[in-house]
Write a protein that holds these residues in place. Structure first.
Motif, PDB file in Angstrom:
ATOM      1  N   THR A  66      -4.712   5.736   2.438  1.00 43.32           N
ATOM      2  CA  THR A  66      -3.818   4.657   2.034  1.00 43.32           C
ATOM      3  C   THR A  66      -4.463   3.925   0.871  1.00 43.32           C
ATOM      4  OG1 THR A  66      -3.061   4.418   4.309  1.00 43.32           O
ATOM      5  CG2 THR A  66      -2.630   2.586   2.829  1.00 43.32           C
ATOM      6  N   VAL A  67      -3.686   3.726  -0.199  1.00 37.45           N
ATOM      7  CA  VAL A  67      -4.207   3.120  -1.423  1.00 37.45           C
ATOM      8  C   VAL A  67      -3.454   1.819  -1.682  1.00 37.45           C
ATOM      9  CG1 VAL A  67      -4.536   3.463  -3.903  1.00 37.45           C
ATOM     10  CG2 VAL A  67      -4.699   5.415  -2.348  1.00 37.45           C
ATOM     11  N   GLU A  68      -4.190   0.769  -1.977  1.00 34.24           N
ATOM     12  CA  GLU A  68      -3.577  -0.504  -2.343  1.00 34.24           C
ATOM     13  C   GLU A  68      -3.175  -0.449  -3.810  1.00 34.24           C
ATOM     14  OE1 GLU A  68      -2.913  -3.054  -0.257  1.00 34.24           O
ATOM     15  OE2 GLU A  68      -3.736  -1.803   1.352  1.00 34.24           O
ATOM     16  N   TYR A  69      -2.093  -1.115  -4.164  1.00 36.50           N
ATOM     17  CA  TYR A  69      -1.650  -1.126  -5.556  1.00 36.50           C
ATOM     18  C   TYR A  69      -1.093  -2.496  -5.906  1.00 36.50           C
ATOM     19  CZ  TYR A  69       3.044  -0.537  -3.652  1.00 36.50           C
ATOM     20  OH  TYR A  69       4.202  -0.709  -2.965  1.00 36.50           O
ATOM     21  N   GLY A  70      -1.040  -2.768  -7.223  1.00 41.75           N
ATOM     22  CA  GLY A  70      -0.542  -4.040  -7.730  1.00 41.75           C
ATOM     23  C   GLY A  70       0.950  -3.986  -8.021  1.00 41.75           C
ATOM     24  N   GLU A  71       1.516  -5.129  -8.337  1.00 41.69           N
ATOM     25  CA  GLU A  71       2.951  -5.239  -8.620  1.00 41.69           C
ATOM     26  C   GLU A  71       3.359  -4.468  -9.866  1.00 41.69           C
ATOM     27  OE1 GLU A  71       5.459  -6.667  -6.844  1.00 41.69           O
ATOM     28  OE2 GLU A  71       3.941  -6.874  -5.290  1.00 41.69           O
ATOM     29  N   SER A  72       2.449  -4.296 -10.827  1.00 37.26           N
ATOM     30  CA  SER A  72       2.789  -3.605 -12.065  1.00 37.26           C
ATOM     31  C   SER A  72       2.592  -2.086 -11.947  1.00 37.26           C
ATOM     32  CB  SER A  72       1.942  -4.139 -13.218  1.00 37.26           C
ATOM     33  OG  SER A  72       0.569  -3.908 -12.951  1.00 37.26           O
ATOM     34  N   PHE A  73       2.194  -1.613 -10.763  1.00 35.01           N
ATOM     35  CA  PHE A  73       1.952  -0.197 -10.534  1.00 35.01           C
ATOM     36  C   PHE A  73       3.268   0.578 -10.544  1.00 35.01           C
ATOM     37  CE2 PHE A  73       1.623   3.369  -7.512  1.00 35.01           C
ATOM     38  CZ  PHE A  73       0.613   4.089  -8.108  1.00 35.01           C
ATOM     39  N   THR A  74       3.290   1.716 -11.228  1.00 35.75           N
ATOM     40  CA  THR A  74       4.446   2.609 -11.254  1.00 35.75           C
ATOM     41  C   THR A  74       3.956   3.996 -10.868  1.00 35.75           C
ATOM     42  OG1 THR A  74       5.403   1.321 -13.057  1.00 35.75           O
ATOM     43  CG2 THR A  74       6.340   3.483 -12.638  1.00 35.75           C
ATOM     44  N   PHE A  75       4.648   4.620  -9.941  1.00 34.20           N
ATOM     45  CA  PHE A  75       4.263   5.932  -9.433  1.00 34.20           C
ATOM     46  C   PHE A  75       5.330   6.938  -9.824  1.00 34.20           C
ATOM     47  CE2 PHE A  75       4.076   9.046  -5.870  1.00 34.20           C
ATOM     48  CZ  PHE A  75       2.793   9.504  -6.099  1.00 34.20           C
TER      49      PHE A  75
ATOM     50  N   SER B 126       0.836  -1.179   0.000  1.00 38.17           N
ATOM     51  CA  SER B 126       0.000   0.000   0.000  1.00 38.17           C
ATOM     52  C   SER B 126       0.887   1.251   0.000  1.00 38.17           C
ATOM     53  CB  SER B 126      -0.922  -0.010   1.200  1.00 38.17           C
ATOM     54  OG  SER B 126      -0.187   0.047   2.400  1.00 38.17           O
ATOM     55  N   ILE B 127       0.326   2.330  -0.501  1.00 39.59           N
ATOM     56  CA  ILE B 127       1.035   3.609  -0.572  1.00 39.59           C
ATOM     57  C   ILE B 127       0.148   4.669   0.078  1.00 39.59           C
ATOM     58  CG2 ILE B 127       0.161   4.176  -2.857  1.00 39.59           C
ATOM     59  CD1 ILE B 127       2.848   5.471  -3.459  1.00 39.59           C
ATOM     60  N   ARG B 128       0.777   5.556   0.807  1.00 35.51           N
ATOM     61  CA  ARG B 128       0.029   6.616   1.486  1.00 35.51           C
ATOM     62  C   ARG B 128       0.100   7.882   0.648  1.00 35.51           C
ATOM     63  NH1 ARG B 128      -2.343   7.216   6.161  1.00 35.51           N
ATOM     64  NH2 ARG B 128      -2.365   9.238   7.190  1.00 35.51           N
ATOM     65  N   ILE B 129      -1.062   8.372   0.217  1.00 31.34           N
ATOM     66  CA  ILE B 129      -1.171   9.603  -0.555  1.00 31.34           C
ATOM     67  C   ILE B 129      -2.074  10.538   0.239  1.00 31.34           C
ATOM     68  CG2 ILE B 129      -1.905  10.646  -2.715  1.00 31.34           C
ATOM     69  CD1 ILE B 129      -1.373   7.977  -4.078  1.00 31.34           C
TER      70      ILE B 129
END
Length: 149
Positions: A8-17, A1-4
């Motif tokens: 807190t937002v869950e994301y997948g392995e292919s996610f790029t920020f 998860s990433i905190r924005i």
């Protein structure tokens, strides 16, 4: 998860920020710098070579880059601990009344702080020698990085 922000937002392995900034030289905490790849479009040839060196070493000898990252985090933690020690000493000194030599709590805090500061200094000495060894090994890959830049 990433905190924005606050969520807190869950994301997948292919996610790029991707993040961008107009700051000429943004400063990030060592904990953040270890986890991200920074691209500086105002980079010098030496800076580009250093970034490429990091990428080459990460690909060829990932254990070296991992150890270097751990050293960075450890150094940041040591600095944080030293700041806490200083704050605790200042607090004890400001709360002490009368002769400081008669205050057993102050003496205990000062002696424990001295021991902890000595331990941190020893850790830093070991970390500096390890960093020098890692940098020497990394320099073996410098021609590849220079050629790529």
């Amino acid at each position: 998860s990433i905190r924005i922000g606050d969520s807190t937002v869950e994301y997948g392995e292919s996610f790029t920020f991707y993040m961008t900034t107009k700051l000429r030289n943004p400063h990030y905490l060592p904990e953040v710098s270890v986890k991200v790849t920074l691209l500086n479009f105002m980079i010098t040839p030496e800076g580009l070579e250093d970034q490429l060196l990091g990428l080459v070493v990460a690909k060829e000898r990932p254990e070296l880059e991992e150890e270097k990252s751990k050293l960075l985090l450890e150094a940041a933690d040591n600095k944080r601990q030293l700041a806490q020690i200083e704050d605790r000493i200042l607090q004890v000194l400001s709360e002490s009344e009368g002769n400081i030599l008669d205050d057993q709590t102050a003496i205990d805090v000062l002696s424990s702080s001295k021991r902890l500061a000595d331990e941190i200094a020893q850790k830093q000495t070991v970390a500096e020698s390890t960093a020098a060894r890692l940098d020497k090994t990394r320099e073996g890959y410098a021609p590849t990085a220079a050629r790529a830049s």
